[in-house]
Design a protein around this motif. Structure first.
Motif, PDB file in Angstrom:
ATOM      1  N   GLU A  21     -11.516  -7.333 -11.740  1.00  0.00           N
ATOM      2  CA  GLU A  21     -12.929  -7.053 -11.998  1.00  0.00           C
ATOM      3  C   GLU A  21     -13.183  -5.556 -12.069  1.00  0.00           C
ATOM      4  O   GLU A  21     -12.339  -4.748 -11.696  1.00  0.00           O
ATOM      5  CB  GLU A  21     -13.801  -7.659 -10.894  1.00  0.00           C
ATOM      6  CG  GLU A  21     -13.610  -9.144 -10.689  1.00  0.00           C
ATOM      7  CD  GLU A  21     -14.007  -9.947 -11.914  1.00  0.00           C
ATOM      8  OE1 GLU A  21     -15.161  -9.811 -12.369  1.00  0.00           O
ATOM      9  OE2 GLU A  21     -13.146 -10.699 -12.443  1.00  0.00           O
ATOM     10  N   LYS A  39      -4.048  -5.899   0.133  1.00  0.00           N
ATOM     11  CA  LYS A  39      -2.979  -6.832  -0.194  1.00  0.00           C
ATOM     12  C   LYS A  39      -2.340  -7.355   1.090  1.00  0.00           C
ATOM     13  O   LYS A  39      -2.564  -8.486   1.483  1.00  0.00           O
ATOM     14  CB  LYS A  39      -1.929  -6.079  -1.032  1.00  0.00           C
ATOM     15  CG  LYS A  39      -1.108  -6.940  -1.943  1.00  0.00           C
ATOM     16  CD  LYS A  39      -0.305  -6.022  -2.842  1.00  0.00           C
ATOM     17  CE  LYS A  39       0.766  -6.781  -3.619  1.00  0.00           C
ATOM     18  NZ  LYS A  39       1.569  -5.853  -4.414  1.00  0.00           N
ATOM     19  N   TYR A  79     -10.357  -3.008  -6.432  1.00  0.00           N
ATOM     20  CA  TYR A  79      -9.124  -3.330  -5.722  1.00  0.00           C
ATOM     21  C   TYR A  79      -9.455  -4.108  -4.465  1.00  0.00           C
ATOM     22  O   TYR A  79     -10.577  -4.086  -3.982  1.00  0.00           O
ATOM     23  CB  TYR A  79      -8.374  -2.048  -5.351  1.00  0.00           C
ATOM     24  CG  TYR A  79      -7.792  -1.319  -6.529  1.00  0.00           C
ATOM     25  CD1 TYR A  79      -6.440  -1.455  -6.857  1.00  0.00           C
ATOM     26  CD2 TYR A  79      -8.583  -0.506  -7.322  1.00  0.00           C
ATOM     27  CE1 TYR A  79      -5.902  -0.799  -7.943  1.00  0.00           C
ATOM     28  CE2 TYR A  79      -8.060   0.164  -8.420  1.00  0.00           C
ATOM     29  CZ  TYR A  79      -6.719   0.013  -8.717  1.00  0.00           C
ATOM     30  OH  TYR A  79      -6.187   0.665  -9.796  1.00  0.00           O
ATOM     31  N   ARG A  80      -8.454  -4.784  -3.960  1.00  0.00           N
ATOM     32  CA  ARG A  80      -8.601  -5.432  -2.654  1.00  0.00           C
ATOM     33  C   ARG A  80      -7.344  -5.160  -1.843  1.00  0.00           C
ATOM     34  O   ARG A  80      -6.303  -4.781  -2.379  1.00  0.00           O
ATOM     35  CB  ARG A  80      -8.815  -6.934  -2.821  1.00  0.00           C
ATOM     36  CG  ARG A  80      -7.565  -7.708  -3.263  1.00  0.00           C
ATOM     37  CD  ARG A  80      -7.741  -9.205  -3.092  1.00  0.00           C
ATOM     38  NE  ARG A  80      -8.571  -9.789  -4.138  1.00  0.00           N
ATOM     39  CZ  ARG A  80      -8.103 -10.209  -5.327  1.00  0.00           C
ATOM     40  NH1 ARG A  80      -6.811 -10.120  -5.622  1.00  0.00           N
ATOM     41  NH2 ARG A  80      -8.912 -10.721  -6.224  1.00  0.00           N
ATOM     42  N   GLU A  85      -5.279  -4.818  -7.792  1.00  0.00           N
ATOM     43  CA  GLU A  85      -6.480  -4.921  -8.614  1.00  0.00           C
ATOM     44  C   GLU A  85      -7.021  -6.336  -8.553  1.00  0.00           C
ATOM     45  O   GLU A  85      -6.261  -7.302  -8.566  1.00  0.00           O
ATOM     46  CB  GLU A  85      -6.155  -4.562 -10.068  1.00  0.00           C
ATOM     47  CG  GLU A  85      -5.903  -3.087 -10.279  1.00  0.00           C
ATOM     48  CD  GLU A  85      -5.991  -2.700 -11.764  1.00  0.00           C
ATOM     49  OE1 GLU A  85      -7.091  -2.817 -12.357  1.00  0.00           O
ATOM     50  OE2 GLU A  85      -4.975  -2.284 -12.318  1.00  0.00           O
ATOM     51  N   THR A  86      -8.347  -6.447  -8.505  1.00  0.00           N
ATOM     52  CA  THR A  86      -8.937  -7.783  -8.530  1.00  0.00           C
ATOM     53  C   THR A  86      -9.038  -8.267  -9.969  1.00  0.00           C
ATOM     54  O   THR A  86      -9.184  -9.458 -10.223  1.00  0.00           O
ATOM     55  CB  THR A  86     -10.358  -7.760  -7.934  1.00  0.00           C
ATOM     56  OG1 THR A  86     -11.195  -6.987  -8.806  1.00  0.00           O
ATOM     57  CG2 THR A  86     -10.356  -7.144  -6.554  1.00  0.00           C
ATOM     58  N   LYS A 110     -14.546  -5.573   1.187  1.00  0.00           N
ATOM     59  CA  LYS A 110     -13.432  -6.393   0.692  1.00  0.00           C
ATOM     60  C   LYS A 110     -12.948  -5.894  -0.662  1.00  0.00           C
ATOM     61  O   LYS A 110     -11.758  -5.863  -0.921  1.00  0.00           O
ATOM     62  CB  LYS A 110     -13.878  -7.860   0.554  1.00  0.00           C
ATOM     63  CG  LYS A 110     -13.624  -8.703   1.796  1.00  0.00           C
ATOM     64  CD  LYS A 110     -13.602 -10.187   1.478  1.00  0.00           C
ATOM     65  CE  LYS A 110     -14.950 -10.845   1.741  1.00  0.00           C
ATOM     66  NZ  LYS A 110     -15.536 -10.610   3.065  1.00  0.00           N
ATOM     67  N   GLU A 111     -13.889  -5.574  -1.540  1.00  0.00           N
ATOM     68  CA  GLU A 111     -13.511  -5.053  -2.852  1.00  0.00           C
ATOM     69  C   GLU A 111     -14.040  -3.640  -2.975  1.00  0.00           C
ATOM     70  O   GLU A 111     -15.179  -3.362  -2.604  1.00  0.00           O
ATOM     71  CB  GLU A 111     -14.085  -5.939  -3.956  1.00  0.00           C
ATOM     72  CG  GLU A 111     -13.613  -7.373  -3.827  1.00  0.00           C
ATOM     73  CD  GLU A 111     -13.737  -8.138  -5.141  1.00  0.00           C
ATOM     74  OE1 GLU A 111     -14.485  -7.704  -6.035  1.00  0.00           O
ATOM     75  OE2 GLU A 111     -13.051  -9.177  -5.278  1.00  0.00           O
TER      76      GLU A 111
END
Lengths: 236, 236
Positions: free
Chosen positions: A208, A223, A220-221, A205-206, A169-170
DNA sequence: TAAATAGTGTCTTTAAGACAATATCTC
DNA sequence: GAGATATTGTCTTAAAGACACTATTTA
């Protein structure tokens, strides 16, 4: 032109009905390598050999073929794929010793993190690295089926975003690059890859950062959840 | 995970076998427009309506599905396609009133000149312009099948040379452009188009020139017979 | 000679490739 | 600070797009 057999497709007739099945190449990336979900066959033919999950189309349950594909996966693992795509239908007299059969071949992908959550597979199920399959080899013509799916994955990874379905996911851009390199079977240029992925506006970008590794990296995740992006050109 | 139905694809079992057919969207360009070979149905359901050529897979005759596709075409016309490609397998309970059916959909193309030589179709066969089909509409879900094939043709015409299969044996670059414009459903830029086609090294000058028209034009022919060329980028 | 179509020259634009330079982190 | 990895800057290249220009043919 022949005058016999001019019926349209679905006239009632007396031809032997071929067997129609669905087989799924269910792929995932683990340990920097593509892995495939295999089933150890418990009966002849090819008893004891590894095979792709597959099964009959159930006319009563399945609305369409992708439902069959999802069902045959669900019968083996609760791990639902993030992506599924029909690849090709293969049929011939020789592919199964028991007679003329047709199989609709699907490719399914699951993200690393999703697979991480669930590793409760039946004892007959096993994720096998594609590299290690060369010697083991698969039952029936499933080796050829896998080749077709690999070919499709390599090709589409060069101009679409489908490798994102394999990422957790990330993820960092470096990880994304690694995954795309695995699926395209090529090494990619860092700057081009990042520019391409960021310009496509399909990840965000998350906020984090990673903790591990030699240096922090932005996370990143995905979109556009559920939408495959088509890049304007091929990479690699 | 369920424990029932864990058989692999082809175990002998008692499920109702679905009907497996092949349907072919056989396309050609005539009069500056895409046309499709249709069959007028002579029995219910949908009697009198137009349908795609199609038929059962014959386990005894057909080695594989493309053979079935060629056979069902041959049963309707002696005009053999120059190109054939499996598009998708469609199945559902609702697509045919008589029960759960699956059809393997093919796209077939024939060149203008080849079709010119042979127009001896059966009386139930007819080439119909796609534009005129909007009102007539096709039997079963064949309208949807045609849409899928059209979509495939439009998409692949943007990055492959398949429209060359629709052109006559000898053609000018302007004609080639017109054909690509029809299959891509877009207008193309003359210089880009010519450069692209010539740089690809897939056609060659015959040495002859056209006589008709406002001005003579160089004639070209296909070079890599039977090979589909993949352009590095999309056009249009 | 005008109209029309065939064919070319060339500048721009887009997006990928190469590769160096800089930034930030951990040890 | 050294080493490693992350991130950015920027020049090059490949191939499509825009568009004007020239060439040839027929009426």
């Amino acid at each position: 032109m022949k005058t016999s057999s001019q019926n349209h497709s679905v006239e009632k007739d007396s031809f032997e009905k071929p067997i129609l099945t669905v087989d799924v190449a269910y792929l995932s990336i683990r340990g920097g390598e593509l892995e495939i979900l295999t089933i150890k066959r418990d009966k002849a033919p090819h008893e004891g050999e590894l095979a792709l999950p597959g099964g009959y189309v159930h006319c009563d349950e399945d609305e369409d073929l992708s439902e069959t594909a999802r069902r045959v996966i669900a019968e083996k693992t609760q791990l639902e794929p993030d992506y599924i795509e029909q690849v090709e239908t293969i049929a011939s007299r020789s592919r199964d010793p028991r007679g003329w059969t047709a199989t609709v071949l699907f490719m399914a992908l699951v993200s690393d993190s999703k697979r991480g959550e669930d590793d409760k597979l039946g004892k007959d199920c096993q994720w096998v690295a594609l590299g290690g399959l060369k010697r083991k080899s698969l039952a029936f013509d499933h080796g050829e089926l896998l080749s077709k799916v690999k070919e499709r994955l390599v090709a589409k990874s060069r101009y679409t975003s489908i490798p994102l379905y394999l990422l957790p996911k990330e993820f960092t851009l470096s990880e994304a690059q690694k995954y795309f390199e695995i699926t395209t079977q090529s090494t990619l240029e860092k700057k081009s890859f990042r520019r391409r992925l960021l310009d496509a506006d399909i990840i965000e970008e998350t906020g984090e950062q990673t903790k591990t590794g030699k240096r922090k990296a932005a996370l990143y995740r995905n979109k556009n959840d559920s939408n495959v992006h088509f890049f304007p050109r091929m990479i690699g």
